[in-house]
Each structure stands twice: as C-alpha cells, then as structure tokens.
Design a protein around this motif. Structure first.
Motif, PDB file in Angstrom:
ATOM      1  N   PRO A   1     -11.625  -0.876   0.402  1.00 45.36           N
ATOM      2  CA  PRO A   1     -11.606   0.488   0.948  1.00 45.36           C
ATOM      3  C   PRO A   1     -11.634   0.507   2.472  1.00 45.36           C
ATOM      4  O   PRO A   1     -11.017   1.379   3.093  1.00 45.36           O
ATOM      5  CB  PRO A   1     -12.874   1.105   0.355  1.00 45.36           C
TER       6      PRO A   1
ATOM      7  N   GLU B   1      -8.175  -0.212   3.616  1.00 45.32           N
ATOM      8  CA  GLU B   1      -7.334   0.959   3.368  1.00 45.32           C
ATOM      9  C   GLU B   1      -7.525   1.993   4.465  1.00 45.32           C
ATOM     10  O   GLU B   1      -6.544   2.535   5.010  1.00 45.32           O
ATOM     11  CB  GLU B   1      -7.670   1.564   2.005  1.00 45.32           C
ATOM     12  N   GLN B   2      -8.768   2.289   4.821  1.00 50.84           N
ATOM     13  CA  GLN B   2      -9.033   3.270   5.866  1.00 50.84           C
ATOM     14  C   GLN B   2      -8.456   2.823   7.198  1.00 50.84           C
ATOM     15  O   GLN B   2      -7.876   3.629   7.952  1.00 50.84           O
ATOM     16  CB  GLN B   2     -10.542   3.494   5.983  1.00 50.84           C
TER      17      GLN B   2
ATOM     18  N   THR C   1      -5.905   0.789   7.628  1.00 48.37           N
ATOM     19  CA  THR C   1      -4.440   0.867   7.540  1.00 48.37           C
ATOM     20  C   THR C   1      -3.949   2.289   7.772  1.00 48.37           C
ATOM     21  O   THR C   1      -2.968   2.515   8.491  1.00 48.37           O
ATOM     22  CB  THR C   1      -3.970   0.351   6.177  1.00 48.37           C
TER      23      THR C   1
ATOM     24  N   PHE D   1       0.853  -1.194   0.000  1.00 48.44           N
ATOM     25  CA  PHE D   1       0.000   0.000   0.000  1.00 48.44           C
ATOM     26  C   PHE D   1       0.887   1.241   0.000  1.00 48.44           C
ATOM     27  O   PHE D   1       1.850   1.322   0.768  1.00 48.44           O
ATOM     28  CB  PHE D   1      -0.921   0.005   1.215  1.00 48.44           C
TER      29      PHE D   1
ATOM     30  N   PHE E   1      -7.530  -5.833  -0.923  1.00 45.37           N
ATOM     31  CA  PHE E   1      -7.317  -4.647  -0.088  1.00 45.37           C
ATOM     32  C   PHE E   1      -8.488  -3.698  -0.306  1.00 45.37           C
ATOM     33  O   PHE E   1      -8.446  -2.791  -1.130  1.00 45.37           O
ATOM     34  CB  PHE E   1      -5.984  -3.987  -0.443  1.00 45.37           C
TER      35      PHE E   1
ATOM     36  N   SER F   1      -2.738   0.359  -4.423  1.00 41.03           N
ATOM     37  CA  SER F   1      -2.303  -0.900  -3.815  1.00 41.03           C
ATOM     38  C   SER F   1      -1.773  -1.828  -4.900  1.00 41.03           C
ATOM     39  O   SER F   1      -2.038  -1.646  -6.091  1.00 41.03           O
ATOM     40  CB  SER F   1      -3.467  -1.578  -3.084  1.00 41.03           C
TER      41      SER F   1
ATOM     42  N   PRO G   1      -3.669   8.585  -0.466  1.00 39.99           N
ATOM     43  CA  PRO G   1      -3.499   7.196  -0.930  1.00 39.99           C
ATOM     44  C   PRO G   1      -3.074   7.162  -2.391  1.00 39.99           C
ATOM     45  O   PRO G   1      -3.561   7.941  -3.218  1.00 39.99           O
ATOM     46  CB  PRO G   1      -4.894   6.598  -0.737  1.00 39.99           C
TER      47      PRO G   1
END
Length: 430
Positions: free
Chosen positions: A234, A237-238, A240, A190, A232, A204, A201
């Motif tokens: 959303p 992602e948030q 992470t 990421f 991966f 990924s 961002p």
C-alpha cells in the motif's frame, strides 16, 4: 444499456465475461470478437478501423457505451470520433493515447514533469542511435518508438545485441528508437481508473514477458500473470499515485488531452522507489484476465462513470482477497511466426474439472473444430487462497486441454511462490 466491445483477444473475452454479468446490461455486442467472446455477446459485423461504420452501428443498435479494449483503435482516434458524435466511450482520446503510442512522448513528459523513470535518449536515425548508445552502460534497453504489441523491447547484454536491435528497428523508413538505462529491480503492473480528475486504484499484477521459463528468450505480449502482487505494498501504491500517476494526469490536462479510461503503469521497483517503465492506455493482457476473475464489483457502472466524468460518485471496486493466476497457451513458434491451424479440444472438461476460467485469444471455428489462428491462443485463469494453490489449479486446467501444437511457460508466478515460501506449484518451474 447496450454496450459495444471492441477487440478480439483474451483481454476482451475477460471483459465480455464480466460485463455480461451486469444487471445494467441490455445487449452486448463485440467487434470483431472471437469464439469465446461470442458465448457472451452478439458479433458486430463491422471493422473498428472504419470509424464511420462503427458510429452507424452504434446509432442503429442504440449503444449506450463503447468499450475499446486494444490500444491500436485508441491511438487511431476511434474514441475521438465516437465522442464527437455523442457516444460515451471507455478509453482515452487520440492525443492522450500517445502515452502508449509513442514511448518517446511519454519519456519526454516524464522529463518535463520530473516523473521518476530511466535515463534515456531518443533517436530518429541509425547513426544518432549508435552515438547515443555509447553513453549507456550494459545491459541497455532498446525500444522501438511505437506500438509493438508488447514485443518492441530488447534488453541487450552486449554491444552486438544492442546493434542488432537497432538494425531491426531502423530496417524500415520513418522509424525511431528510445535508448534507456537498465533499471535494477522487480517489475509490477499497476492499474487505475480515471475520468481525468478522479483516480481509483484498480489492482496490481505481475506479468511474465519472456517466452521461456526462468524469464529466458525473447519478449512476448505476455505469457502469464498473477494478481495481486504482494511486493507492491500500500505504501508503494500511494507513492506511485503521488509521484507518477497524478503528475501524468495533470500534465495531460495541461496539454489539452485529459485522460479517461484505464491507465496501466508498468513499473520497476528500484532501491530508490518506483520508476515508470512505460504506460499502456488499456488493460494489460494477460493481467486483465487475472483482474477480472478477482473483481467482485459490477464492472459496467465503473466504466460508465469514468466515461461520463463522474467517477468520484461511483462505488469503489471490490476485489476478492484470493489470488488469481493466468497462464497463456501459445502456438508453436510464438513470438516469431506461429503455427496456425492446430486443433484444440477439452476446454469444457478442463473448466468443469478444475473451476478455471478459459479465455480465448487467437482462436477460430472451422468445420465445427476449434483451431489456433494466432500467436497467443488461450488464457487459463484460476483463483485460490495462495499463489501456489492458484498456480497448481491453473496448470491442472492447462494439462487437461488437448492442444498438441501449443505450449506454455511452466513457472508463472514463480517469484511470488518463492517470496511467500510456498512449496505447492514450485515444481512447475523447470
């Protein structure tokens, strides 16, 4: 604006290819570059390890931005010295680059700030490492604490393999190791752009580290990648960003080393959620190649905004909805002693026939012939509607290249092909 790009790999070729498309660009220089990079810019006859000579070059050629591609110059403090002389730099300073330069540094930071990561111990001598090893179940992860070009990691399934890895690390003086518990899950890369305050961002990907099909054999710098990684989500992602990236950037600022540039988080998606495996302080290679062929935005203003601390004002990057897949062609013997001097042909025909992008790494031109001079030699990147279609397109291009002393994995993207239920391209697994 004139730009100096530091580096010589396929990652830097992909960056040069993308930067050359910017309307903002005046002249693009590269040091040291390679034959592929030279198609987009003018070689700079300087050694980036000579910081004074690099700064003098920037003065003489009115460089408006220096983009540092690989990790070694960042860990060596090139960005610090250039910034001291007033140049804008894309890439972190020396202290911030310790996030990659020392695995122990990053693990200690994670422990101090409760950032999810594997349980670990550090050891600065062979005997203490062996004592620490007794506290971990098998398999266990052994890491050399320093830059290792992506190859300083051993996943040991037996005590003998673990002890062999420790023997290798402590063969020289001044070595240290990090011993970690083995995490179950799937790995994801990421990327975020940051100026130390704003986090953007930047996609990924999933890399393929092992040299052999089916993820077998020793670790390498990376044999291929695809982007995006559908696993991966959303939501991940948030999570992470909130649990891993933001606490890291706050911690670096508190330590007086605000981070600026691209931050690459290598993650393991476990049953408990994402956990940090490691940080890299630059674009991944080969992930960068996959990201660049998907990126529809102008890269240069994004890099400049990060370098100038005004990323919050920049337009967010826009990526194609297509999947990109990159296959690395390596020289025989890699990741050990690779065979040098192998002739390479058919690149233009392969690109024209398939639409794939070919990025150079370990290549050189001698007597008008293109030769392999490194371990990883070329990256072949293709885009398509699905990962199976991108995989098939990339391998069509690979098969059109004449490189008798080269090899590649034939199953790049296999997890995503299986996850998405695609039949096309799955036959590349052997």
């Amino acid at each position: 604006m004139n730009v100096l790009l530091i580096g010589s790999g396929a990652r830097e070729h992909a960056l040069a290819w993308k930067l050359a498309q910017s309307p903002m660009l005046g002249k693009l220089f590269a040091a040291p570059g390679n034959p592929g990079i030279a198609e987009h810019c003018e070689p700079a006859s300087i050694d980036p390890a000579d910081h004074r000579a690099t700064a003098d070059f920037c003065i003489r050629h009115s460089i408006g931005l220096v983009v540092i591609g690989p990790e070694a110059p960042l860990v060596d403090g090139l960005a610090d010295n250039l910034r001291t002389m007033g140049f804008r730099v894309f890439g972190p300073n020396k202290q911030a680059a310790q996030l990659e330069g020392s695995k122990g540094y990053t693990k200690d930071l994670c422990r101090e700030h409760s950032i999810p990561t594997a349980r670990y111990e550090r050891a600065s001598e062979r005997l203490s490492a062996e004592a620490a090893l007794a506290d971990f179940a098998l398999p266990v992860v052994i890491k050399a604490d320093g830059l290792a070009a992506g190859k300083g990691v051993t996943v040991a399934s037996t005590t003998a393999e673990a002890e062999e890895a420790l023997d290798s690390i402590f063969a020289g003086s001044g070595a240290s190791a990090v011993i970690e518990e083995y995490l179950e899950g799937e790995e994801v890369s990421f990327f975020v752009l940051t100026d130390g305050a704003t986090i953007v961002p930047f996609g990924s990907a999933q890399d393929h580290k092992r040299v052999g099909d089916g993820d077998t054999g020793p670790n390498t710098g990376g044999m291929g990648a695809y982007s995006p990684a559908s696993i991966f989500t959303p939501e991940l992602e948030q999570r992470t960003i909130a649990e891993i990236v933001e606490p890291t950037l706050r911690a670096m600022a508190q330590r007086g080393a605000p981070y600026s540039g691209i931050l690459y988080a290598g993650l393991m998606l476990t049953a408990e959620g994402p956990k940090l495996i490691e940080y890299n302080v630059r674009f991944g290679d080969p992930e960068c190649q996959a990201l660049m062929v998907r990126l529809e935005s102008d890269l240069l203003p994004l890099m400049l905004a990060a370098a100038e601390g005004r990323l919050s004002e920049a337009k967010r990057p826009r990526f194609s909805e297509e999947v990109a897949l990159t296959v690395v062609l390596a020289a025989a013997g890699y990741p050990g002693t690779s065979e040098k001097g192998g002739r390479i042909g058919g690149l233009e025909a392969a690109a024209a026939a398939t639409g794939a992008k070919l990025f150079h790494a370990g290549t050189a031109i001698e007597d008008d012939a293109l030769l392999a001079v490194g371990g990883r030699v070329l990256s072949v990147a293709a885009t398509a509607r699905t990962v199976a279609e991108a995989q098939a397109a990339a391998y069509r291009a690979v098969d059109a290249i004449d490189f008798p002393t080269g090899f590649c994995r034939r199953d790049i993207g296999w997890r995503e092909v299986e996850r998405c239920g695609g039949a096309d391209g799955a036959a590349h697994r052997r």
